[in-house]
Write a protein that holds these residues in place. Sequence first.
Motif, PDB file in Angstrom:
ATOM      1  N   TYR A   1      34.984  36.104  47.918  1.00 38.61           N
ATOM      2  CA  TYR A   1      35.861  37.538  48.055  1.00 38.61           C
ATOM      3  C   TYR A   1      35.463  38.232  49.320  1.00 38.61           C
ATOM      4  O   TYR A   1      36.301  38.776  49.719  1.00 38.61           O
ATOM      5  CB  TYR A   1      35.412  38.337  46.707  1.00 38.61           C
TER       6      TYR A   1
ATOM      7  N   TRP B   1      34.877  45.131  44.346  1.00 37.62           N
ATOM      8  CA  TRP B   1      35.557  44.163  43.271  1.00 37.62           C
ATOM      9  C   TRP B   1      36.196  44.930  42.182  1.00 37.62           C
ATOM     10  O   TRP B   1      37.192  44.960  41.931  1.00 37.62           O
ATOM     11  CB  TRP B   1      34.817  43.025  42.809  1.00 37.62           C
TER      12      TRP B   1
ATOM     13  N   SER C   1      40.129  45.136  41.510  1.00 37.85           N
ATOM     14  CA  SER C   1      40.687  43.986  40.623  1.00 37.85           C
ATOM     15  C   SER C   1      41.349  44.230  39.737  1.00 37.85           C
ATOM     16  O   SER C   1      41.289  45.190  38.971  1.00 37.85           O
ATOM     17  CB  SER C   1      39.163  43.158  40.170  1.00 37.85           C
TER      18      SER C   1
ATOM     19  N   SER D   1      37.507  40.868  51.685  1.00 44.71           N
ATOM     20  CA  SER D   1      36.916  42.387  51.484  1.00 44.71           C
ATOM     21  C   SER D   1      36.337  42.664  52.940  1.00 44.71           C
ATOM     22  O   SER D   1      36.231  43.860  53.336  1.00 44.71           O
ATOM     23  CB  SER D   1      36.397  42.556  50.380  1.00 44.71           C
TER      24      SER D   1
ATOM     25  N   GLU E   1      37.432  33.898  40.369  1.00 44.88           N
ATOM     26  CA  GLU E   1      36.442  34.036  39.134  1.00 44.88           C
ATOM     27  C   GLU E   1      36.111  32.424  38.403  1.00 44.88           C
ATOM     28  O   GLU E   1      35.281  32.084  38.571  1.00 44.88           O
ATOM     29  CB  GLU E   1      36.815  35.160  38.120  1.00 44.88           C
TER      30      GLU E   1
ATOM     31  N   SER F   1      44.159  34.667  43.567  1.00 45.49           N
ATOM     32  CA  SER F   1      44.033  35.760  42.560  1.00 45.49           C
ATOM     33  C   SER F   1      42.539  35.918  42.210  1.00 45.49           C
ATOM     34  O   SER F   1      41.852  35.243  42.324  1.00 45.49           O
ATOM     35  CB  SER F   1      44.825  35.514  41.514  1.00 45.49           C
ATOM     36  N   TYR F   2      42.614  37.090  41.531  1.00 44.76           N
ATOM     37  CA  TYR F   2      41.057  37.764  41.136  1.00 44.76           C
ATOM     38  C   TYR F   2      40.420  36.695  40.163  1.00 44.76           C
ATOM     39  O   TYR F   2      39.568  36.434  40.029  1.00 44.76           O
ATOM     40  CB  TYR F   2      40.942  39.009  40.678  1.00 44.76           C
ATOM     41  N   SER F   3      41.615  36.183  39.285  1.00 46.05           N
ATOM     42  CA  SER F   3      41.051  35.583  38.093  1.00 46.05           C
ATOM     43  C   SER F   3      40.910  33.967  38.693  1.00 46.05           C
ATOM     44  O   SER F   3      39.776  33.512  38.237  1.00 46.05           O
ATOM     45  CB  SER F   3      42.209  35.434  37.039  1.00 46.05           C
TER      46      SER F   3
ATOM     47  N   LEU G   1      43.504  43.819  49.684  1.00 45.60           N
ATOM     48  CA  LEU G   1      42.937  43.565  48.602  1.00 45.60           C
ATOM     49  C   LEU G   1      43.890  43.894  47.223  1.00 45.60           C
ATOM     50  O   LEU G   1      43.559  43.504  45.820  1.00 45.60           O
ATOM     51  CB  LEU G   1      41.622  44.466  48.062  1.00 45.60           C
TER      52      LEU G   1
ATOM     53  N   ARG H   1      36.384  43.253  35.322  1.00 47.95           N
ATOM     54  CA  ARG H   1      35.642  44.402  35.993  1.00 47.95           C
ATOM     55  C   ARG H   1      34.613  44.266  35.230  1.00 47.95           C
ATOM     56  O   ARG H   1      34.259  44.203  34.148  1.00 47.95           O
ATOM     57  CB  ARG H   1      36.451  45.722  35.961  1.00 47.95           C
TER      58      ARG H   1
END
Length: 263
Positions: A242, A170, A174, A246, A126, A121-123, A85, A178
Amino acid sequence: MPVEVVLEMYGEKGLVLPFFTGHVARGLLLHIVRQVDPTAANVLHELNVSKPYSVTPLRFRSFSRTDSGYVLDPAGPCFVGFRFLKDDLASYVLKFFERQNSVMIFDAVFRIASLSVRGKSYSDLEHEAEAVERFRLIFKTPTYLPCFGSKYRWMFPDPVRVFSGLVRVWNTFSDARRFSKEEFLNYKEWLTKNVGVCEYKLWTRLAVMRERKAVGFMGWASYEMKDLSNEWGKVTVMLAKYAEYSSIGGNKTAGYGVTKFRV
């Protein structure tokens, strides 16, 4: 950035592997990291903290079965996945295989045939997510949801429990958006009113890991969402994707809760 590293390898001889190999995959990962950075391995093995990784059990072809497990067919490939992660952790695995192309599992040498890496990527997770009316989660390994304050575990993929748990993970790792406590509570309320399981096929499986045993559910569940114009619909799909990095529920570092997202 969440990253998954998958090894394709071949054993030099047949050997008996346990019926459930999640803890074997975890031991292999910790050994690999320890060879590169012992301190990092100790951090990954630290107790009572949310872990920044999960593993997939070994997948392999067997040619017979014994009382203690399946006998690996060395002519076929064996796959194992390590999911991180935080992308800096994946570098330990890559550095290890810059030095050598084999690993030991029990008393057998496994030669690495290929190493694949994927990440998002987290962005991007999203921004790329789009709300859909229905989607499916496939629970590929035993999965259970913790019941805080109880000796029992939740054996059904209830959407409020699944997705509120994913929000917590997350928020822990992240490096992009958040969710505040107020947003978290609003999301749980929205889940209760707008997301439900509309179809499922599930069963339970007992997994034995040396002296430990645990039961979890496997199979699939289809979720239906209402109020797709609300931002939380998009967030729910983001979290479902995600989960492929995870995993879901408890004991993820030993191969539990491996999940696939399907529309």
